[in-house]
Design a protein around this motif. Sequence first.
Motif, mmCIF file in Angstrom:
data_model
loop_
_atom_site.group_PDB
_atom_site.id
_atom_site.type_symbol
_atom_site.label_atom_id
_atom_site.label_comp_id
_atom_site.label_asym_id
_atom_site.label_seq_id
_atom_site.Cartn_x
_atom_site.Cartn_y
_atom_site.Cartn_z
ATOM 1 N N THR A 1 0.856 -1.180 0.000
ATOM 2 C CA THR A 1 0.000 0.000 0.000
ATOM 3 C C THR A 1 0.893 1.231 0.000
ATOM 4 O OG1 THR A 1 -1.745 -1.138 1.236
ATOM 5 C CG2 THR A 1 -1.786 1.266 1.259
ATOM 6 N N SER A 2 0.581 2.189 -0.859
ATOM 7 C CA SER A 2 1.368 3.421 -0.869
ATOM 8 C C SER A 2 1.157 4.150 0.453
ATOM 9 C CB SER A 2 0.938 4.313 -2.031
ATOM 10 O OG SER A 2 1.761 5.456 -2.107
ATOM 11 N N PRO A 3 2.237 4.430 1.208
ATOM 12 C CA PRO A 3 2.075 5.004 2.547
ATOM 13 C C PRO A 3 1.582 6.449 2.503
ATOM 14 C CG PRO A 3 4.383 4.956 1.952
ATOM 15 C CD PRO A 3 3.660 4.219 0.858
ATOM 16 N N PRO A 4 0.681 6.845 3.421
ATOM 17 C CA PRO A 4 0.206 8.227 3.456
ATOM 18 C C PRO A 4 1.211 9.204 4.039
ATOM 19 C CG PRO A 4 -0.772 6.975 5.253
ATOM 20 C CD PRO A 4 0.017 5.994 4.427
ATOM 21 N N GLY A 5 2.331 8.704 4.531
ATOM 22 C CA GLY A 5 3.365 9.560 5.092
ATOM 23 C C GLY A 5 4.569 8.731 5.476
ATOM 24 N N GLY A 6 5.577 9.390 6.024
ATOM 25 C CA GLY A 6 6.765 8.685 6.470
ATOM 26 C C GLY A 6 7.752 8.419 5.357
ATOM 27 N N LEU A 7 8.562 7.353 5.532
ATOM 28 C CA LEU A 7 9.692 7.109 4.644
ATOM 29 C C LEU A 7 9.766 5.691 4.091
ATOM 30 C CD1 LEU A 7 12.515 8.916 6.697
ATOM 31 C CD2 LEU A 7 11.187 9.844 4.787
ATOM 32 N N PHE A 8 8.733 4.849 4.322
ATOM 33 C CA PHE A 8 8.895 3.427 4.025
ATOM 34 C C PHE A 8 7.708 2.832 3.266
ATOM 35 C CE2 PHE A 8 11.032 4.192 8.159
ATOM 36 C CZ PHE A 8 12.340 3.989 7.746
ATOM 37 N N PHE A 9 8.036 1.877 2.393
ATOM 38 C CA PHE A 9 7.065 0.941 1.835
ATOM 39 C C PHE A 9 7.240 -0.402 2.541
ATOM 40 C CE2 PHE A 9 6.788 3.960 -1.592
ATOM 41 C CZ PHE A 9 5.531 3.745 -2.185
ATOM 42 N N TRP A 10 6.117 -1.082 2.766
ATOM 43 C CA TRP A 10 6.109 -2.396 3.396
ATOM 44 C C TRP A 10 5.594 -3.396 2.365
ATOM 45 C CZ3 TRP A 10 8.200 -4.776 7.330
ATOM 46 C CH2 TRP A 10 7.619 -5.914 7.911
ATOM 47 N N LEU A 11 6.464 -4.294 1.916
ATOM 48 C CA LEU A 11 6.108 -5.263 0.884
ATOM 49 C C LEU A 11 5.804 -6.624 1.496
ATOM 50 C CD1 LEU A 11 7.288 -3.036 -0.957
ATOM 51 C CD2 LEU A 11 8.289 -4.879 -2.361
ATOM 52 N N ARG A 12 4.763 -7.266 0.981
ATOM 53 C CA ARG A 12 4.398 -8.630 1.357
ATOM 54 C C ARG A 12 4.523 -9.496 0.103
ATOM 55 N NH1 ARG A 12 1.267 -4.850 2.965
ATOM 56 N NH2 ARG A 12 -0.177 -5.181 1.222
ATOM 57 N N LEU A 13 5.541 -10.327 0.074
ATOM 58 C CA LEU A 13 5.794 -11.148 -1.096
ATOM 59 C C LEU A 13 4.666 -12.148 -1.304
ATOM 60 C CD1 LEU A 13 9.630 -11.834 -0.722
ATOM 61 C CD2 LEU A 13 8.480 -9.979 -1.945
#
Length: 374
Positions: free
Chosen positions: A294-306
């Motif tokens: 999910t494209s984050p609404p703020g901050g510095l990170f993407f969280w990927l689920r393979l």
Amino acid sequence: MPTFSDRIDGLRPSPIRTVLSVVDRPGMVSFAGGLPAAAALPAWSGSVGPETLQYGASEGEPALRRAVADHLHALGVDTTADRVIILSGSQQGIDLVAKLMIDAGTITAVDDPTYLAALQVLRLYGADFTGLDDTGLADASLAYVVPTFANPTGACASGPERDRIADTCRENGTVLFEDDPYRELAYADVDRTPIVARMHGASWIYQGSFSKTFAPGLRLGFMTASPDLFDRLVMLKQAVDLHSSRLSQQIVLDAITGSGWQDRLDSLVDFYRDRRDGFDELLRTYFADLADWTSPPGGLFFWLRLREPMDTRRLLDEAVGRGVAFMPGEEFYAGPPTLGTMRLNFSHADHDDADRGLRILADLVAERFDRRGS
């Protein structure tokens, strides 16, 4: 042979620091630590008087504490300048709170996953972890939360979710520790009101940082707390480093009280929003068949689920060997990890480096998928 304290047996090296040690290799693309873009770091040409190079108050410089208190009061946080501590980085704040609250076996509620370095400190002092659901909060002495653009997931808690955490902590006497380093980096209109602003009459601690909005090398953050906790936190600070760098404090004070501070924040948000959007496009190019995010609404990170579970810790050495660094998601879990997760920082690498790095990383993941399927 020296005899070490019992807590050292549970101490593990930080994988973040280990990965960051290779970031400066020529050609290395880093999606690992939450590094600001080099282009976003400020220049400073100020001057200081001799008093700035002298010892100072443990709580910090009065003018900076007033500026922080004014900012927090505008957010609804019940504090004053005499209840603000200037920290030598927000990591110090986590250590102070752990020293204050954690003994071996102390039940501590956290998100799962949550900030890796906080888990490292809390484990060092013997915390036993539970979740942030109502049952977990009812059992916990301390709750550690990063509700606004969480590290590692980038998620932002809704208003009702913030209300639930505040109400449950208040009802059960759980001390709420809110860590809020990313709140200024908002790319969407979401509720960012601190949870502690809902905690009147309860015990709470709130901290923020100047690392993401100004300069991480200055190692400066801030903390405030409810009156029943504040004085003890000051004593712990005195026992650690006497006071934070007065030079760093003066540099930050000049910046945040200057006429251009809000313009800087606005420009920074625009800059990182563009980097986030560009990174999302590259993910759709290279990872569309490999992962969900999910494209984050703020901050510095993407969280990927393979799409296929695998321990991404086993990918890291090979990725670094190919010139790409990232953070395996498994490191961010207090309990058994969910396999096949990755935290990717989008702020540090420019578009060309991000393109190259994500292409290499996607090829590596696809190779692992092919091996498993053959």
